[in-house]
Every structure is written in structure tokens, then in C-alpha cells.
Design an enzyme around this catalytic site. Structure first.
Site, PDB file in Angstrom:
ATOM      1  N   GLN A 134       1.065  -1.418   0.270  1.00  0.00           N
ATOM      2  CA  GLN A 134       0.226  -0.040   0.396  1.00  0.00           C
ATOM      3  C   GLN A 134       0.921   1.493   0.599  1.00  0.00           C
ATOM      4  OE1 GLN A 134      -3.212   1.135  -0.485  1.00  0.00           O
ATOM      5  NE2 GLN A 134      -2.091   3.434   0.075  1.00  0.00           N
ATOM      6  N   GLY A 263     -10.558   1.234   2.060  1.00  0.00           N
ATOM      7  CA  GLY A 263     -11.654   0.512   1.159  1.00  0.00           C
ATOM      8  C   GLY A 263     -10.683  -0.034   0.372  1.00  0.00           C
ATOM      9  N   MET A 265      -7.943   0.887  -2.793  1.00  0.00           N
ATOM     10  CA  MET A 265      -6.266   1.757  -3.460  1.00  0.00           C
ATOM     11  C   MET A 265      -6.880   1.557  -5.048  1.00  0.00           C
ATOM     12  SD  MET A 265      -4.272   3.965  -2.415  1.00  0.00           S
ATOM     13  CE  MET A 265      -3.544   4.560  -3.878  1.00  0.00           C
ATOM     14  N   GLU A 266      -6.713   2.438  -5.523  1.00  0.00           N
ATOM     15  CA  GLU A 266      -6.616   2.789  -7.388  1.00  0.00           C
ATOM     16  C   GLU A 266      -5.130   2.236  -7.914  1.00  0.00           C
ATOM     17  OE1 GLU A 266      -6.817   5.399  -5.047  1.00  0.00           O
ATOM     18  OE2 GLU A 266      -6.109   6.923  -5.879  1.00  0.00           O
ATOM     19  N   ASN A 267      -4.702   1.287  -7.617  1.00  0.00           N
ATOM     20  CA  ASN A 267      -3.527   1.155  -8.115  1.00  0.00           C
ATOM     21  C   ASN A 267      -3.827   0.224  -9.615  1.00  0.00           C
ATOM     22  OD1 ASN A 267      -2.055   0.911  -6.170  1.00  0.00           O
ATOM     23  ND2 ASN A 267      -2.969  -0.963  -5.199  1.00  0.00           N
ATOM     24  N   HIS A 290     -15.378   4.222  -7.912  1.00  0.00           N
ATOM     25  CA  HIS A 290     -15.031   5.108  -7.063  1.00  0.00           C
ATOM     26  C   HIS A 290     -13.482   4.727  -7.404  1.00  0.00           C
ATOM     27  CE1 HIS A 290     -13.243   7.947  -3.918  1.00  0.00           C
ATOM     28  NE2 HIS A 290     -11.857   7.511  -3.827  1.00  0.00           N
ATOM     29  N   GLU A 291     -12.730   4.122  -6.938  1.00  0.00           N
ATOM     30  CA  GLU A 291     -11.753   3.697  -7.573  1.00  0.00           C
ATOM     31  C   GLU A 291     -10.911   3.491  -8.733  1.00  0.00           C
ATOM     32  OE1 GLU A 291     -10.005   3.299  -5.141  1.00  0.00           O
ATOM     33  OE2 GLU A 291     -10.943   3.045  -3.168  1.00  0.00           O
ATOM     34  N   HIS A 294     -10.861   6.386 -10.271  1.00  0.00           N
ATOM     35  CA  HIS A 294      -9.584   7.312 -10.660  1.00  0.00           C
ATOM     36  C   HIS A 294      -8.510   7.647 -11.008  1.00  0.00           C
ATOM     37  CE1 HIS A 294      -8.431   9.354  -6.071  1.00  0.00           C
ATOM     38  NE2 HIS A 294      -9.243   8.036  -5.802  1.00  0.00           N
ATOM     39  N   GLU A 313      -8.960  13.706  -5.140  1.00  0.00           N
ATOM     40  CA  GLU A 313     -10.272  12.856  -4.118  1.00  0.00           C
ATOM     41  C   GLU A 313     -11.381  13.556  -4.092  1.00  0.00           C
ATOM     42  OE1 GLU A 313      -9.977   9.413  -3.267  1.00  0.00           O
ATOM     43  OE2 GLU A 313      -7.728   9.344  -3.148  1.00  0.00           O
ATOM     44  N   ASP A 371      -0.988  11.189   6.003  1.00  0.00           N
ATOM     45  CA  ASP A 371      -1.803  10.267   6.228  1.00  0.00           C
ATOM     46  C   ASP A 371      -2.756  10.861   7.029  1.00  0.00           C
ATOM     47  OD1 ASP A 371      -1.022   7.509   4.373  1.00  0.00           O
ATOM     48  OD2 ASP A 371       0.085   7.038   5.960  1.00  0.00           O
ATOM     49  N   TYR A 379     -12.538  15.095   0.146  1.00  0.00           N
ATOM     50  CA  TYR A 379     -13.841  14.278   0.087  1.00  0.00           C
ATOM     51  C   TYR A 379     -14.819  14.721  -0.534  1.00  0.00           C
ATOM     52  CZ  TYR A 379     -10.581   9.580   0.073  1.00  0.00           C
ATOM     53  OH  TYR A 379      -9.607   9.038   0.094  1.00  0.00           O
ATOM     54  N   ARG A 553      -9.584  -3.322   7.974  1.00  0.00           N
ATOM     55  CA  ARG A 553      -9.923  -1.271   8.099  1.00  0.00           C
ATOM     56  C   ARG A 553      -9.979  -0.665   8.799  1.00  0.00           C
ATOM     57  NH1 ARG A 553     -15.004  -0.381   3.644  1.00  0.00           N
ATOM     58  NH2 ARG A 553     -14.421   1.742   3.081  1.00  0.00           N
ATOM     59  N   LYS A 555     -10.709   2.375   8.825  1.00  0.00           N
ATOM     60  CA  LYS A 555     -11.572   2.980   8.754  1.00  0.00           C
ATOM     61  C   LYS A 555     -13.104   2.738   9.296  1.00  0.00           C
ATOM     62  CE  LYS A 555     -15.469   4.988   5.809  1.00  0.00           C
ATOM     63  NZ  LYS A 555     -15.947   4.858   4.655  1.00  0.00           N
TER      64      LYS A 555
HETATM   65  N1  BES Z   1      -6.805   6.963  -2.071  1.00  0.00           N
HETATM   66  C1  BES Z   1      -7.879   6.616  -1.621  1.00  0.00           C
HETATM   67  C2  BES Z   1      -6.901   5.466  -0.740  1.00  0.00           C
HETATM   68  C3  BES Z   1      -5.804   6.009   0.144  1.00  0.00           C
HETATM   69  C4  BES Z   1      -6.071   7.666  -0.057  1.00  0.00           C
HETATM   70  C5  BES Z   1      -4.734   5.800   0.982  1.00  0.00           C
HETATM   71  C6  BES Z   1      -4.431   8.405   0.537  1.00  0.00           C
HETATM   72  C7  BES Z   1      -3.849   6.954   0.893  1.00  0.00           C
HETATM   73  C8  BES Z   1      -3.856   7.887   1.198  1.00  0.00           C
HETATM   74  C9  BES Z   1      -8.965   5.691  -2.243  1.00  0.00           C
HETATM   75  O1  BES Z   1      -9.284   5.432  -3.578  1.00  0.00           O
HETATM   76  C10 BES Z   1      -9.769   5.532  -1.553  1.00  0.00           C
HETATM   77  O2  BES Z   1      -9.838   7.061  -1.447  1.00  0.00           O
HETATM   78  N2  BES Z   1     -10.533   4.764  -0.785  1.00  0.00           N
HETATM   79  C11 BES Z   1     -11.741   4.718   0.147  1.00  0.00           C
HETATM   80  C12 BES Z   1     -12.410   4.011  -0.600  1.00  0.00           C
HETATM   81  C13 BES Z   1     -13.978   5.195  -0.247  1.00  0.00           C
HETATM   82  C14 BES Z   1     -14.608   6.889  -0.600  1.00  0.00           C
HETATM   83  C15 BES Z   1     -15.380   4.022  -1.638  1.00  0.00           C
HETATM   84  C16 BES Z   1     -11.454   3.949   1.506  1.00  0.00           C
HETATM   85  O3  BES Z   1     -10.334   3.359   1.484  1.00  0.00           O
HETATM   86  O4  BES Z   1     -12.290   4.352   2.362  1.00  0.00           O
HETATM   87 ZN    ZN Z   2     -10.187   7.456  -3.685  1.00  0.00          ZN
END
Ligand code: BES
Ligand code: ZN
Length: 634
Positions: A134, A263, A265-267, A290-291, A294, A313, A371, A379, A553, A555
Site C-alpha cells: 500500500q 476500502g 486503492m486505485e492501483n 470510486h476506484e 481514479h 479524492e 496520512d 473527499y 480497515r 475507517k
Molecule cells: N486513494 C484512496 C486511499 C488512500 C488515500 C490511501 C490517501 C492513502 C492515502 C482510495 O481511492 C480511497 O479513497 N479509498 C476509500 C474508498 C471509498 C471512498 C469508496 C477508502 O479506503 O475508504
Molecule cells: Zn479515492
């Protein structure tokens, strides 16, 4: 092209830039390390420059070499500076001949912040170990020495060896038909920033969704995941109609074990996703929208540094809602907007987000970990601003404008100021008097949400609110005829509207009727358990402990830990559960929980020792079945 300084990187991309990366790595599950070489193709920009400065964190550097025009490798002098807690260690390489190829041999640490190494027991199949990366925001440097800034893009190739039974995937051209033989090669022909570098290895199999998309997952999960994400091709079609061709070739999803700290990651070419959204009824697939979004906002047009993250975001959350609306209707998009907007309002009101961090155009973030700065401002306020513009100008004008932004900045990075200039020149100047300077200033530079912003108002939520009020006033639980059609979003709104605490009997009645304790739906669990903790309702404690141990996760689990640490008993419970869960948590999640527990009052103080259970006896049962998958509940 953005040339502003990125305060989260030691690199000096104005002097020399990496244009291509070639990785040659071995995956060692026993040692929990990657080792091998990174070879850079360099573009020397400053005629005076003879140094290549790279970002690293906890890497062991064993050799650095440069190749002359004839391709002969000779050692180069280098120095690895002391470790900065946020930025890691600056690696300075002397390149007196300004070689176009430089090669670094290195090994990662088992504690690399950007990698998680899972024992077989922490996977679904329980037979093979698993490893994944990650990299966002600044963790790529813990597994590859790099110019770890989103302002630098490079193409890459990789050769990776692993035990023969492990499939290796990267954010590159994964061939669904590749032989599983422990020897893998990848190419990424489109230039990407370092935070999109990704790797995963484990017992992974593939199931197609369409010609250009499919799902990688452990064998026991792959079919379920492919059914849940069956609409992925339709999502790509919708996004292409709005914002132009998908430019990355394939779009696949990788479903990770539940310890994945995000949740999604847009790799590029391979979105990484948590299994906690696979609830059986497609109700949480906006994560895929969402992903996927990106692929335009973020991967194609990239924030130049982390203070500009709303360009990634916020734009993505806006595009996500457009995809959701086109596929599932405006009511679902509106419910999701209302949930997000009300959550942001709570975070602003409670002081969780400092006023200075409530602006879209953030000042320099020097001295802060990206972070930790990231919040729902990027967002939800970011998306809200674009919705505001859409409403003012209408979709006939706004959609082509946004597509123009993506096209004109494709494969480049951008700053907030650059977007505002583009907005002025291409929208505001052409349609004067539609938005006032004061309105623009409120969105970009003022804290909070502008009073003139239109609040989302879902029709379905009106029914939920009425049912909740009837229950509070008369104690009559909403009947099945009302709740049966409720989706995750309605249940989320039902829980969000409950008071801070409820009498224990009322909690018991809700739990008996709707089975919140033990729900496999993480969106509900992350709201129910904190309410249970605040209310002193303990019937679901075992299920709560299992949830905290299986799911990593961030969140989803942080709200429960935050509620727990507020009382001595809760803090002890949190410590016990964390001790058990910690070996299975990702470094990012471990850091967040450890920081929260460290800040909390010590349990063994004279005042609270009497009420707290003895530290030796655990209050926490062993984890039950994984809190993911299964039928949607309640
Ligand atoms: N790119 C983000 C995850 C991220 C942001 C990781 C900043 C590290 C630093 C990813 O696209 C994201 O926003 N994930 C969300 C998904 C949700 C908004 C649908 C998540 O992980 O909750
Ligand atoms: Zn995102």
C-alpha cells in the site's frame, strides 16, 4: 507541469528525473522481505547536477552502481542519512558522470510501512502466506528507493520471483492466463507516479467479468467477488461516455484479506479492494465506481503533492457519484451524498477536523504526516464544490469542461492553483456572473461548508427518519413491511440518526429485531459497536471483539476503538483486543490504534484500577468466523 516543491520528498526532480524504473525482486515469505535491484533511467535536467537524491524508509542499501555509455557498471559513492520519523532516510548518490542508468541493490525491512506480510492463518484459505503493498501516500519508499513524489512519473518493468505456488500481481499488465510458476514479468507502459506502484503475492486466482475486466482473489472468494462486482464493465462504459476513453488497457480488481487497511486503492489496471464491501447485495459497489473513477482523476491527472489531494479524492468522489447515478439511479447517489455530508458536518462540529484543515486549498504540510492530514474535507467538500459548479453551469456545460480538464492534463500532475486558473479561463470567464469571487473563496479558502451549498436530501431517508422518530416516541419498532426493502444506506442512516446513547433495553430490542451485533456489513458494524460501547450494552461484546480482530480497515474499526478508550473498562478491553489483533493488522492500522491507545489515560492509575479487570486475564474471546461476506444483514 507542476514544479512546486513537494515537502514530503527529499528528491530534487528539477535537477534529474527518473523516467523509467526496472525492478528485479525476490519475494521471501520466511524473512518477510523483498530483495533485489531497482534500475533507473535518468533524465538530467540541470546542467550542473551530479547527484541523484532518492527517498527511502527502513531499506538496507547494499550496492549502488552507474552505467556508462558502453553499458559498463561501476560502483558509485552514496550516503544514507539519519531516519526522519515522517520522511524516512534521504539517499544521496554521487553521479559525477551523469550516467543515464543507475542501479541500487537493496533489501526491505520486515516492518516496511508499505508492505504487509500475512501468515497463512490470516488468509481465507489458511494454507499459504500472503503479501501486499500500500504505497499511497508516502510508503512506496519503504519497498523501492524512489523519487517518492506524485510530481514525478515513470514507466516501469519488473521481474519478480516467488515460491512457485504464489501468484504475483502488480499495478501493471497482469495476464489472466499467466503460468503460476514463481517467475513473473510485468510492464507498465503508461507513466505513473510512485504512489501507484503496487505488488501482491499469494494464493490468487482469476475470474473474468468482461473482455477487459475481472477479479483476482483467493479461490474461496473469487466467485462471490466476481458476482458482487459484475457491473464493473458497465461502470467503465459510463465513465468513458462522460470523460473519454479508459487509457489503461485492462481494469481488474484484487480482493485482499480483511486486514487491508483501506476500502480500496486505485492501483492502475488493478484496483486493490477490501472484502468488507462484498455483502452479497451489491449495496457497497460504489467503492468500485470510486476506484475506477481514479483512472481519470488521480491516475491520469495527479495531485502534484499531498496538500493538493482534493484534486484526487474530491474529483473522484464526484465522478463516483455520476457513475452510481447512471447505473443505479439518482436516489442511491443522493443517499450516499447525504450520508457523507452529514458525517462531514458531524466531524466539523465535533472539532475532529481543525478549522485550518477544513479548506480545500491547503497550505504546505511540512512537518505533518500526509496520512494524518487526510480527512473527509478532500473527499466530501471537494465533491460538493464540483456538484455546486455542475448545478450552476448545468451538465451540458460542466461535463465537457471536466473532460477538458482531464484531457489537457493527462499524464501530468496539477496543483490546486492550476485547477483554479483552468476554471477561471475555461468556465468562469466564458460564463461571467454565474459564480461570485466570494463563493469561490468560500469553497477554496474558508473553513466549513458554505451556507449557500445545496444539501443532499434523499426521499428514502424521509421514511427512515419517520420510522426512527416513531420508535423513539412510542417505542414501536419499524415493522418488516417498512424495513424489508431497506438497503445498507437506509440502515446506515437509521443508525446515524440515533442519539449518542440508548438505554440498554432499547439496544437489546434493536439487536433482537435487526441483528446488528455480528453483522457481516462493515458499514453497519462501524456504527453499531461504538453506540453499544457508549450505551454500556455488552451483549455484543464477543462479536465486537471478533470484528476488531478480523477486520483491519482503519475507517471501520477506529470509531469503535475511539468509543472504547473513553472509559477505563473500555480502554482495558481495547488494549486486550489490540494485543490479540496486532499481529494481523497492517502497519498503517497498527500505527493509528497504537497512537490512540497511547494518548488514552493509563488504565492502572489508582483511581481506575479498582473498576478495571486485571491486566493479565483477557476480556477478549478468540476470533469467530470472519466478519465479512455472508448474507446482507440485518
Ligand atoms: N486513494 C484512496 C486511499 C488512500 C488515500 C490511501 C490517501 C492513502 C492515502 C482510495 O481511492 C480511497 O479513497 N479509498 C476509500 C474508498 C471509498 C471512498 C469508496 C477508502 O479506503 O475508504
Ligand atoms: Zn479515492
Amino acid at each position: 507541469m507542476a514544479t512546486t516543491r513537494d515537502e514530503h520528498s527529499y528528491a530534487q526532480p528539477d535537477k534529474v528525473r527518473i523516467s523509467d524504473l526496472a525492478l528485479d525482486l525476490a519475494v521471501d515469505f520466511d524473512r518477510k522481505q523483498l530483495s533485489g535491484t531497482a534500475t533507473y533511467t535518468l533524465e538530467w535536467l540541470d546542467p550542473q547536477a551530479t547527484q541523484l537524491v532518492l527517498d527511502t524508509r527502513d531499506l538496507t542499501i547494499t550496492k549502488v552502481e552507474g552505467a556508462n555509455r558502453e553499458g559498463q557498471w561501476t560502483p558509485l559513492r552514496y550516503a544514507l542519512a539519519a531516519r526522519d520519523p515522517i520522511l524516512g532516510s534521504k539517499l544521496t548518490i554521487q553521479v559525477p558522470e551523469r550516467d543515464t542508468s543507475v542501479r541500487v541493490a537493496y533489501t526491505t525491512s520486515p516492518e516496511a510501512s508499505g508492505l504487509q506480510w500475512l501468515e497463512p492463518a490470516m488468509t481465507q484459505g489458511k494454507q499459504q502466506p500472503f503479501m501486499f503493498s500500500q504505497s499511497e501516500a508516502i510508503h512506496a519508499r519503504s519497498w523501492v528507493p524512489l523519487q517518492d513524489t506524485p510530481g514525478v512519473r515513470f514507466t516501469y518493468k519488473a521481474h519478480v520471483t516467488a515460491p512457485a505456488n504464489a501468484m504475483v500481481l502488480m499495478s501493471a499488465d497482469n495476464d489472466p492466463a499467466a503460468a503460476r510458476d514463481g517467475d513473473y514479468s510485468f510492464t507498465m507502459p503508461q507513466p505513473i507516479p510512485s504512489y501507484l506502484l503496487a505488488i501482491a503475492a499469494g494464493d490468487l486466482v482469476f475470474e473474468p467479468i468482461s473482455r477487459r475486466s475481472g477479479v483476482w482473489a483467493e479461490p474461496a472468494m473469487v466467485h462471490k467477488a466476481a458476482s458482487e462486482f459484475a457491473d464493473t464493465e458497465k461502470m467503465i462504459d459510463v465513465a468513458e461516455k462522460l470523460y473519454g476513453p479508459y487509457r489503461w488497457g485492462r481494469y481488474d480488481l484484487l480482493v485482499l484479506p480483511p486486514s487491508f487497511p483501506f476500502g480500496g486503492m486505485e492501483n492502475p489496471r488493478l484496483t486493490f479492494a477490501t472484502p468488507t464491501v462484498i455483502v452479497g447485495d451489491k449495496s457497497l459497489v460504489s467503492l468500485v465506481a470510486h476506484e475506477l473513477a481514479h483512472s481519470w482523476s488521480g491516475n491520469l491527472v495527479t495531485n502534484a503533492s499531498w496538500k493538493n489531494i482534493w484534486l484526487n479524492e474530491g474529483f473522484t468522489t464526484y465522478v463516483q457519484a455520476r457513475i452510481t447515478e447512471a447505473l443505479y439511479g439518482n436516489e442511491l447517489a443522493e443517499m450516499e451524498r447525504q450520508i457523507d455530508q452529514e458525517e462531514l458536518a458531524r466531524e466539523i462540529k465535533s472539532g475532529e477536523i481543525a478549522p485550518a484543515d477544513q479548506v480545500l486549498a491547503l497550505p504546505a504540510l511540512a512537518g505533518r504526516d500526509p496520512d494524518e492530514v487526510l480527512s473527509d474535507i478532500a473527499y466530501t467538500k471537494g465533491a460538493w464544490f464540483l456538484q455546486f459548479l455542475e448545478q450552476r453551469f448545468g451538465r451540458d456545460t460542466f461535463d465537457p469542461f471536466l473532460r477538458g480538464w482531464f484531457d489537457s492534463h493527462a499524464f501530468k500532475s496539477a496543483t490546486s492553483d492550476e485547477f483554479v486558473d483552468y476554471l477561471q479561463a475555461n468556465l468562469l470567464a466564458k460564463h461571467p456572473d454565474m459564480v461570485t469571487p466570494a463563493e469561490l473563496d468560500a469553497w477554496l479558502h474558508q473553513p466549513g461548508i458554505p451556507a449557500f451549498a445545496h444539501r443532499a436530501q434523499s426521499r428514502n431517508f424521509g421514511i427512515v427518519d419517520a420510522a426512527r422518530i416513531a420508535w423513539s416516541a412510542e417505542g414501536k419498532l419499524p415493522p418488516a413491511s417498512i424495513t424489508t426493502p431497506w438497503s445498507t444506506q437506509e440502515w446506515t442512516h437509521f443508525l446515524d440518526g440515533l442519539p449518542e446513547t440508548l438505554p440498554v433495553e432499547r439496544m437489546g430490542a434493536l439487536d433482537a429485531a435487526y441483528h446488528f451485533s455480528g453483522t457481516p456489513n462493515g458499514e453497519l458494524a462501524q456504527r453499531w459497536y461504538p453506540l453499544a460501547v457508549r450505551s454500556g450494552y455488552h451483549a455484543g461484546d464477543d462479536a465486537m471483539a471478533a470484528f476488531l480482530q478480523v477486520v483491519g480497515r482503519r475507517k471501520l474499526i477506529m470509531p469503535t476503538y475511539e468509543a472504547l478508550v473513553k472509559t477505563p473498562e473500555g480502554l482495558q478491553f481495547a488494549r486486550d483486543v489490540f494485543e490479540k489483533a496486532r499481529p494481523g493488522y497492517h502497519p498503517i492500522t497498527t500505527a493509528s490504534v497504537a497512537a490512540l491507545l497511547a494518548k488514552a489515560a493509563p488504565v492502572a492509575s489508582a483511581a481506575s484500577a479498582a473498576d478495571a479487570p486485571p491486566a493479565v486475564s483477557s476480556t477478549v474471546p478468540a476470533p469467530a468466523a470472519p466478519a465479512t461476506g455472508g448474507a446482507p444483514a440485518p
